[in-house]
Design a protein around this motif. Structure first.
Motif, PDB file in Angstrom:
ATOM      1  N   THR A  71      -2.648  -9.710   8.965  1.00 52.04           N
ATOM      2  CA  THR A  71      -3.800  -9.348   8.134  1.00 52.04           C
ATOM      3  C   THR A  71      -3.948  -7.838   8.048  1.00 52.04           C
ATOM      4  O   THR A  71      -4.243  -7.299   6.970  1.00 52.04           O
ATOM      5  CB  THR A  71      -5.086  -9.973   8.726  1.00 52.04           C
ATOM      6  N   ALA A  72      -3.711  -7.135   9.145  1.00 54.49           N
ATOM      7  CA  ALA A  72      -3.875  -5.681   9.168  1.00 54.49           C
ATOM      8  C   ALA A  72      -2.944  -4.998   8.178  1.00 54.49           C
ATOM      9  O   ALA A  72      -3.378  -4.130   7.409  1.00 54.49           O
ATOM     10  CB  ALA A  72      -3.643  -5.145  10.583  1.00 54.49           C
ATOM     11  N   TRP A  73      -1.661  -5.376   8.159  1.00 56.15           N
ATOM     12  CA  TRP A  73      -0.762  -4.684   7.227  1.00 56.15           C
ATOM     13  C   TRP A  73      -1.049  -5.067   5.787  1.00 56.15           C
ATOM     14  O   TRP A  73      -0.918  -4.245   4.886  1.00 56.15           O
ATOM     15  CB  TRP A  73       0.707  -4.854   7.583  1.00 56.15           C
ATOM     16  N   ALA A  74      -1.465  -6.319   5.547  1.00 58.21           N
ATOM     17  CA  ALA A  74      -1.769  -6.724   4.174  1.00 58.21           C
ATOM     18  C   ALA A  74      -2.999  -5.990   3.646  1.00 58.21           C
ATOM     19  O   ALA A  74      -3.012  -5.517   2.496  1.00 58.21           O
ATOM     20  CB  ALA A  74      -1.983  -8.234   4.107  1.00 58.21           C
ATOM     21  N   VAL A  75      -4.019  -5.832   4.476  1.00 56.53           N
ATOM     22  CA  VAL A  75      -5.221  -5.102   4.059  1.00 56.53           C
ATOM     23  C   VAL A  75      -4.902  -3.619   3.891  1.00 56.53           C
ATOM     24  O   VAL A  75      -5.343  -2.985   2.927  1.00 56.53           O
ATOM     25  CB  VAL A  75      -6.368  -5.326   5.081  1.00 56.53           C
ATOM     26  N   ALA A  76      -4.117  -3.068   4.812  1.00 55.24           N
ATOM     27  CA  ALA A  76      -3.736  -1.657   4.688  1.00 55.24           C
ATOM     28  C   ALA A  76      -2.922  -1.410   3.425  1.00 55.24           C
ATOM     29  O   ALA A  76      -3.116  -0.395   2.737  1.00 55.24           O
ATOM     30  CB  ALA A  76      -2.937  -1.221   5.917  1.00 55.24           C
ATOM     31  N   LEU A  77      -2.055  -2.338   3.086  1.00 51.27           N
ATOM     32  CA  LEU A  77      -1.262  -2.211   1.870  1.00 51.27           C
ATOM     33  C   LEU A  77      -2.173  -2.206   0.643  1.00 51.27           C
ATOM     34  O   LEU A  77      -2.016  -1.375  -0.262  1.00 51.27           O
ATOM     35  CB  LEU A  77      -0.251  -3.362   1.768  1.00 51.27           C
ATOM     36  N   ALA A  78      -3.141  -3.097   0.626  1.00 49.23           N
ATOM     37  CA  ALA A  78      -4.062  -3.166  -0.508  1.00 49.23           C
ATOM     38  C   ALA A  78      -4.979  -1.943  -0.579  1.00 49.23           C
ATOM     39  O   ALA A  78      -5.274  -1.438  -1.657  1.00 49.23           O
ATOM     40  CB  ALA A  78      -4.899  -4.436  -0.429  1.00 49.23           C
ATOM     41  N   ALA A  79      -5.426  -1.467   0.574  1.00 50.75           N
ATOM     42  CA  ALA A  79      -6.401  -0.366   0.606  1.00 50.75           C
ATOM     43  C   ALA A  79      -5.780   0.987   0.309  1.00 50.75           C
ATOM     44  O   ALA A  79      -6.431   1.857  -0.275  1.00 50.75           O
ATOM     45  CB  ALA A  79      -7.088  -0.323   1.969  1.00 50.75           C
TER      46      ALA A  79
END
Length: 184
Positions: free
Chosen positions: A21-29
């Motif tokens: 979840t952390a990398w997916a949110v960081a990618l989006a943000a």
């Protein structure tokens, strides 16, 4: 099954979900692309967490998940390893798209089979299997909407949390052949 073993399986699955979840949110943000070096490193590391989650779930349920779930856990773990290796190849040499593609196919197929196995066993609430299935399908839209991949990580987090708090002697474990316990 001991409480400690339940907590181990739950913690492993939850940590895999958190990292994913952390990398997916960081990618989006951040607006980075899926080929930027920090994203490649994070996705390769998170795939190791998901591999561990697949293994922990298979270790926890064993024969109770029957064929779809058990086979799915091993296919998903293998797919996660191939996906992580492909991301590492992309990081080091710029190639590896075919390896990533094969890893994604195996990871998605295995995760969907695990989702079916979770719904079938009725040891944990069936909505966890449904959430994993929906999260797996959402992961496929990564290139269109990067934040959608976070749903897959959140499903692993929810499964891990439920496994962590599970109390084995409460009657939800029955014999591996027939008594699945959650609804009965």
């Amino acid at each position: 099954m001991s409480k400690l073993r339940c907590q181990y399986a739950g913690a492993v699955a939850a940590v895999g979900g958190i990292v994913w979840t952390a990398w997916a949110v960081a990618l989006a943000a951040t607006g980075l692309t899926t080929t930027s070096p920090p994203v490649l490193v994070a996705s390769a590391l998170s795939s190791a967490g998901v591999v561990a989650g697949h293994y922990a779930v298979e270790d926890f349920y064993g024969a109770r998940m029957k064929r779809p779930g058990t086979i799915g856990a091993w296919i998903g773990a293998l797919g996660g390893l191939v996906f992580g290796a492909g991301q590492s190849i992309r990081l080091l040499s710029g190639g590896g798209e075919a390896v990533v593609g094969i890893g994604v196919l195996a990871l998605v197929g295995g995760s969907l089979l695990v989702a079916v196995g979770l719904v079938r066993t009725r040891i944990q609430p069936p909505w966890l299997g449904v959430a994993l299935g929906v999260g797996t399908l959402a992961f496929l839209s990564l290139s269109v909407q990067p934040a959608a991949a976070a749903v897959y990580g959140l499903a692993w987090l929810a499964l891990g949390q439920d496994l962590y708090r599970h109390l084995p002697p409460d009657g939800r474990f029955g014999d591996a052949e027939a008594d699945y316990g959650w609804l009965g």
